[in-house]
Design an enzyme around this catalytic site. Structure first.
Site, mmCIF file in Angstrom:
data_model
loop_
_atom_site.group_PDB
_atom_site.id
_atom_site.type_symbol
_atom_site.label_atom_id
_atom_site.label_comp_id
_atom_site.label_asym_id
_atom_site.label_seq_id
_atom_site.Cartn_x
_atom_site.Cartn_y
_atom_site.Cartn_z
ATOM 1 N N CYS A 71 0.841 -1.192 0.000
ATOM 2 C CA CYS A 71 0.000 0.000 0.000
ATOM 3 C C CYS A 71 0.884 1.253 0.000
ATOM 4 C CB CYS A 71 -0.940 0.010 1.199
ATOM 5 S SG CYS A 71 -0.110 0.209 2.796
ATOM 6 N N ASP B 250 1.134 6.756 15.644
ATOM 7 C CA ASP B 250 0.425 5.544 15.218
ATOM 8 C C ASP B 250 0.372 4.437 16.273
ATOM 9 O OD1 ASP B 250 -1.028 3.980 13.397
ATOM 10 O OD2 ASP B 250 0.776 3.016 12.649
ATOM 11 N N SER C 208 -5.905 8.012 19.541
ATOM 12 C CA SER C 208 -6.289 7.833 18.144
ATOM 13 C C SER C 208 -5.766 9.020 17.346
ATOM 14 C CB SER C 208 -7.818 7.755 18.021
ATOM 15 O OG SER C 208 -8.221 7.965 16.686
ATOM 16 N N CYS D 185 -21.995 10.981 -0.501
ATOM 17 C CA CYS D 185 -21.085 10.075 -1.221
ATOM 18 C C CYS D 185 -20.832 8.808 -0.405
ATOM 19 C CB CYS D 185 -19.763 10.786 -1.490
ATOM 20 S SG CYS D 185 -18.542 9.751 -2.339
ATOM 21 N N CYS E 166 -4.012 -2.037 1.921
ATOM 22 C CA CYS E 166 -5.030 -1.881 0.884
ATOM 23 C C CYS E 166 -5.345 -0.404 0.721
ATOM 24 C CB CYS E 166 -6.297 -2.654 1.275
ATOM 25 S SG CYS E 166 -7.654 -2.509 0.078
#
Length: 382
Positions: A97, A134, A139, A191, A240
């Site tokens: 990715c 991370d 968060s 959307c 991904c």
């Protein structure tokens, strides 16, 4: 020095050291996130990689008792690869990715934050700080949203006005009471392209992710991959990007600002067959500097084997048979048997049958049976 003047100096210095975006947030409890995390836990949506308790993940003062503010940073990374190598029938390729194309971002963002920390402590001797990138309890997305870096999109990513969602995030908790910045307005609207495009329906609703179904998470697991996800993974070796690629906010977004994040084509799109033959040392030399290596060789190798099965690569049969016969790891042997069954040549099927006579591991035997079942179903169809 006035807090507002200090804030402006920090903003200006952040640009000098390669931080693309910076925002300031309060260190108040993330009450909405706390409820979401509890719900996520009840539904079994967590990945298991999360650090700390729900309280530690939503209450900054548990991490730094004197916390007053949180500084959030974002650094952009490329979305397109220049001179990307193309796979051939003889040399099929996998893909990492985009977030794992360059040098491991954890190190780069930590180094930027440490420079920022030193700058602040030089200005304010009594400053207290705690840095996270991370892997910390907080968060990154919730902090960035509160700090006005961007809004939290339906694809469970922070979407910035300037760089889309192709940004790395990090933060620093501090005892300095900075005036908070205003959040960015959510503009996903009606959307739902990311929800509709997700290969495994991991995006349950706007911003809610079932990590147990997310390909980005699944490629990092070390056990046998559940059958339903193998065809969905395709040739992804790690991560991904589907939900980012289809996002209209990412249309035309491609920033090449930081040399350390430029992809090495042969690493970002590696040939799959050589990955089966690499020693631990070779694997580390090739992939050890990117974030996609954090779980080690086994998941990447397993995913490469699935990729060869996805392509039904007949030229890989010899390598896959060698793995099936000699690899000491059941997950790798079993996945090789599954992949050989998908390829389905006479040599591949004979190798599975021969290996079954010596195999003792029940899970591997089950994978061998699944491999043979592909051939039986093909024969029935014919």
């Amino acid at each position: 020095m006035k807090i507002e003047d200090l804030k402006q100096e920090i903003i200006e210095y952040s640009k000098e050291i390669g931080i693309d975006k910076i925002g300031f947030a309060s260190a108040d409890v993330f009450s909405e996130l706390k409820e979401r995390l509890r719900r996520q836990q009840e539904l079994g949506y967590q990945s298991g990689f999360e650090k700390g308790s729900i309280e530690e993940r939503t209450e900054p003062k548990r991490l730094l008792p004197q916390a007053q503010s949180i500084i959030s940073i974002a650094i952009a990374y490329p979305s397109r690869m220049k001179d990307a190598p193309k796979g051939t029938k003889e040399n099929r390729r996998g893909i990492f990715c985009r977030a794992s194309w360059g040098v491991d971002y954890h190190h780069v963002l930590k180094e930027r934050l440490e420079k920022l920390e030193a700058f602040i402590k030089d200005k304010v001797a009594e400053a207290s700080t705690k840095i996270m990138v991370d892997t910390g309890e907080l968060s990154d997305r919730a902090v960035a949203e509160r700090a006005g870096i961007g809004f939290s999109g339906k694809n469970a990513s922070i979407i910035t006005p300037e760089f889309g969602s192709f940004v790395y995030l990090g933060e620093m908790i501090t005892n300095i009471p900075f005036i908070p910045d205003s959040p960015v307005e959510d503009s996903c609207g009606d959307c739902r392209k990311c929800l509709d495009a997700c290969p495994t329906t991991a995006l349950v609703d706007g911003g809610q992710l079932n990590a147990q179904r997310c390909i980005a998470f699944l490629t990092q697991t070390k056990d046998f991959l559940p059958e339903e996800f193998r065809s969905k993974i395709g040739n992804r070796v790690y991560g991904c990007d589907t939900c980012q690629q289809v996002c209209p906010k990412n249309k035309g977004i491609d920033f090449h600002i930081h040399p350390e994040f430029e992809p090495e084509p042969e690493v970002a799109k590696p040939k799959l067959k050589p990955m089966l033959r690499m020693s631990n040392r070779e694997f580390k030399e090739t992939f050890g500097h990117i974030s996609g290596f954090w779980r080690g060789k086994k998941p990447l190798q397993r995913n490469a084997i699935i990729g060869l099965g996805h392509f039904k690569d007949k030229t890989a049969v010899e390598e896959l048979i060698a793995v099936l016969q000699h690899d000491p790891r059941p997950v790798i042997r079993g996945t090789a048997a599954w992949s050989l069954g998908k390829i389905g040549t006479e040599e591949a099927i004979d190798a599975i049958k021969e290996a079954m006579e010596k195999e003792k591991d029940e899970q591997v035997l089950y994978e061998m049976e699944k491999g043979l079942a592909f051939q039986e179903s093909t024969s029935t169809l014919n």
